[in-house]
Design a protein around this motif. Structure first.
Motif, PDB file in Angstrom:
ATOM      1  N   TRP A  32      -9.244   0.372  -1.976  1.00  0.00           N
ATOM      2  CA  TRP A  32      -9.787   0.210  -3.415  1.00  0.00           C
ATOM      3  C   TRP A  32     -10.308   1.523  -4.065  1.00  0.00           C
ATOM      4  O   TRP A  32     -10.385   1.576  -5.478  1.00  0.00           O
ATOM      5  N   SER A  33     -10.618   2.521  -3.364  1.00  0.00           N
ATOM      6  CA  SER A  33     -11.053   3.678  -4.003  1.00  0.00           C
ATOM      7  C   SER A  33     -10.117   4.177  -4.734  1.00  0.00           C
ATOM      8  O   SER A  33     -10.243   5.299  -5.814  1.00  0.00           O
ATOM      9  N   PHE A  37      -4.514   0.938 -10.372  1.00  0.00           N
ATOM     10  CA  PHE A  37      -5.406  -0.369 -10.639  1.00  0.00           C
ATOM     11  C   PHE A  37      -4.521  -1.073 -11.853  1.00  0.00           C
ATOM     12  O   PHE A  37      -4.573  -2.148 -11.823  1.00  0.00           O
ATOM     13  N   LEU A  65     -10.185  -2.058   2.689  1.00  0.00           N
ATOM     14  CA  LEU A  65     -11.309  -2.009   1.893  1.00  0.00           C
ATOM     15  C   LEU A  65     -11.232  -0.536   1.208  1.00  0.00           C
ATOM     16  O   LEU A  65     -11.616  -0.437   0.164  1.00  0.00           O
ATOM     17  N   TRP A 100       0.681  -1.304  -0.136  1.00  0.00           N
ATOM     18  CA  TRP A 100      -0.112  -0.174  -0.059  1.00  0.00           C
ATOM     19  C   TRP A 100       0.815   1.349  -0.096  1.00  0.00           C
ATOM     20  O   TRP A 100       0.248   2.343  -0.085  1.00  0.00           O
ATOM     21  N   TYR A 142      -5.997   0.222  -5.398  1.00  0.00           N
ATOM     22  CA  TYR A 142      -5.280  -0.915  -4.898  1.00  0.00           C
ATOM     23  C   TYR A 142      -6.521  -2.560  -4.963  1.00  0.00           C
ATOM     24  O   TYR A 142      -7.413  -2.203  -4.150  1.00  0.00           O
ATOM     25  N   GLN A 143      -5.950  -3.491  -4.893  1.00  0.00           N
ATOM     26  CA  GLN A 143      -6.811  -4.649  -5.368  1.00  0.00           C
ATOM     27  C   GLN A 143      -6.368  -5.437  -4.378  1.00  0.00           C
ATOM     28  O   GLN A 143      -5.643  -6.400  -4.424  1.00  0.00           O
ATOM     29  N   THR A 144      -6.867  -5.517  -3.176  1.00  0.00           N
ATOM     30  CA  THR A 144      -6.689  -6.338  -1.798  1.00  0.00           C
ATOM     31  C   THR A 144      -7.776  -7.272  -1.793  1.00  0.00           C
ATOM     32  O   THR A 144      -8.907  -6.911  -1.544  1.00  0.00           O
ATOM     33  N   THR A 145      -7.451  -8.538  -1.811  1.00  0.00           N
ATOM     34  CA  THR A 145      -8.483  -9.556  -1.478  1.00  0.00           C
ATOM     35  C   THR A 145      -8.826  -9.750  -0.085  1.00  0.00           C
ATOM     36  O   THR A 145      -8.158  -9.180   0.888  1.00  0.00           O
ATOM     37  N   GLU A 174      -1.605  -2.412 -10.463  1.00  0.00           N
ATOM     38  CA  GLU A 174      -1.990  -3.768  -9.506  1.00  0.00           C
ATOM     39  C   GLU A 174      -2.273  -5.120 -10.430  1.00  0.00           C
ATOM     40  O   GLU A 174      -1.898  -6.048 -10.175  1.00  0.00           O
ATOM     41  N   THR A 175      -2.861  -4.760 -11.498  1.00  0.00           N
ATOM     42  CA  THR A 175      -3.125  -5.753 -12.260  1.00  0.00           C
ATOM     43  C   THR A 175      -1.909  -6.597 -12.778  1.00  0.00           C
ATOM     44  O   THR A 175      -2.059  -7.802 -13.175  1.00  0.00           O
TER      45      THR A 175
END
Length: 426
Positions: free
Chosen positions: A253-254, A379, A250, A137, A257-260, A382-383
């Motif tokens: 993501w805005s 994004f 959470l 992050w 960042y793609q956090t599972t 991150e992908t």
């Protein structure tokens, strides 16, 4: 006087006492809360309302603290030896082991027995994974974690300790904020929590600092024990750990960042272990994503909004702390000007609009466009990181370097000392 209050806190915790400003039950059926509950249920596909058992455990934790470290502080820091000798003793034990301390007090030995014993639930691989997610992050989590704290400055149990010490208000705000960032960097660096590592040592120093401040605050006649519980309680400290795990997991993501969910649960485990080292060891600490969301739901419902001017001062001190200082070299001043506006942008995006408008804050526009504009770039990166073999390791090195550079731009060569405040401003 302080020892009498310590005895009272133990009795209160044993009796299941809950502070009067823990207003969960009186606010739970407010229509706005129930609308939020419905929205949460729609998004997460489970009911965010926690069990009665969890809420009561959370409420009583406001009368729980850190008896093991407190025993050491009482015997040494606040005893005949004093803070200076206590600090030297602690440094010796951290650097060379407690067995190297001549005539080590039993309280110090007990503290390090707990500190060096791994809890039964510890999964080192999951800790390492959670630390890696937190590093990923980058500097964004520094801004988000602090901004989320601004929202909680409405609560007296959080705002009053900071206001009384003056550490996060006025001119001192920048120094304390950057000490927190140093702590985040130290504990999340690879191997940072291993025996003898810098992060592990930092955790102990922060732990003792908190205990020392708690002891001093409990001597203040203004401290409202019935309304707020004990200063820097297990209840509030656990929420701080959530501020480094599920909440940014959470919210980030805005900005791309793609956090599972599994990664969020890894950060939960990482911060649970950091909390263990800090003396924050509640049995009810969330074990998974569902429980963490339910705890945060309870935390927002129970709020009393009574901090008043003290909370407002803390909120309004945050952004000016990043403003360029007179007399700085032009290159640093330019970096500071840019960073100041970046912080305005992040705060403008993440701090609820009503909270931002209620305080004397810099204009958000156009700086709030910065986090929004970078979201597609993050994004995309991150992908790629998730799909290209080996890129995850490269991204980790980049983010580690960026974190350190960001920190050094703010503090220069000065090292964080994590010294407890000796004198309160009131």
């Amino acid at each position: 006087m302080a020892r009498e209050k310590v005895s009272a806190t133990l009795e209160a915790a044993a009796a299941g006492k809950i502070p009067t400003e823990f207003r969960y039950w009186e606010r739970l059926w407010d229509p706005r809360v129930q609308r939020a509950r419905t929205m949460f249920r729609t998004v997460f596909r489970f009911d965010p309302q926690p069990s009665e058992e969890l809420v009561r455990a959370f409420g009583t934790a406001y009368y729980q603290a850190d008896p093991v470290a407190e025993a050491f502080v009482d015997e040494v820091y606040l005893g005949e030896l004093g803070p200076k000798a206590g600090r030297a003793m602690l440094d010796q034990a951290l650097t060379h082991g407690v067995e190297s301390v001549p005539d080590a007090p039993r309280s110090l030995v007990r503290l390090f027995e707990e500190f060096e014993t791994a809890p039964e639930w510890l999964d080192p691989d999951l800790v390492a994974q959670g630390a890696a997610v937190f590093r990923r992050w980058g500097t964004s989590v520094f801004s988000f974690a602090t901004t989320s704290t601004l929202e909680m400055y409405s609560e007296s149990s959080i705002a009053k300790p900071l206001s009384y010490t003056g550490g996060y208000a006025g001119d001192k705000a920048h120094k304390r904020q950057l000490e927190t960032v140093r702590f985040w960097i130290d504990v999340s660096d690879p191997g940072g929590l291993d025996p003898g590592a810098r992060g592990r040592q930092t955790a102990m120093r922060v732990r003792i600092m908190h205990v020392f401040i708690r002891r001093k605050l409990m001597q203040q006649p203004e401290w409202d024990y019935d309304a707020w519980g004990v200063p820097i309680s297990i209840g509030d400290a656990t929420l701080t750990l959530m501020g480094g795990s599920v909440v940014p997991g959470l919210a980030l993501w805005s900005i791309g960042y793609q956090t599972t969910v599994r990664e969020i649960e890894a950060t939960l485990h990482f911060w649970r272990y950091v909390g263990h080292l800090l003396g924050v060891q509640p049995q009810w600490y969330p074990r998974d994503f569902r429980e963490s969301v339910q705890l945060m739901f309870a935390a927002f419902v129970k709020r009393a909004h009574t901090a008043g001017a003290d909370g407002a001062e803390l909120v309004e001190s945050y952004l000016p702390a990043f403003a360029p200082k007179p007399g700085t070299p032009w290159r640093k001043r330019l970096r500071d000007e840019i960073n100041y506006r970046i912080q305005i942008g992040y705060t403008g995006v993440w701090l609820p609009p009503a909270t931002y408008a209620r305080h004397a804050m810099p204009r958000r526009f156009p700086w709030l466009l910065h986090p929004i504009a970078q979201a597609p770039l993050i994004f995309g990166a991150e992908t790629l990181r998730r799909t290209v073999p080996g890129l995850d390791r490269v991204a980790d090195r980049v983010q580690r370097r960026r974190r350190e550079q960001w920190y050094r731009n703010e503090v220069g060569d000065r090292e964080a000392d994590f010294q407890p405040v000796e004198e309160f401003r009131r």
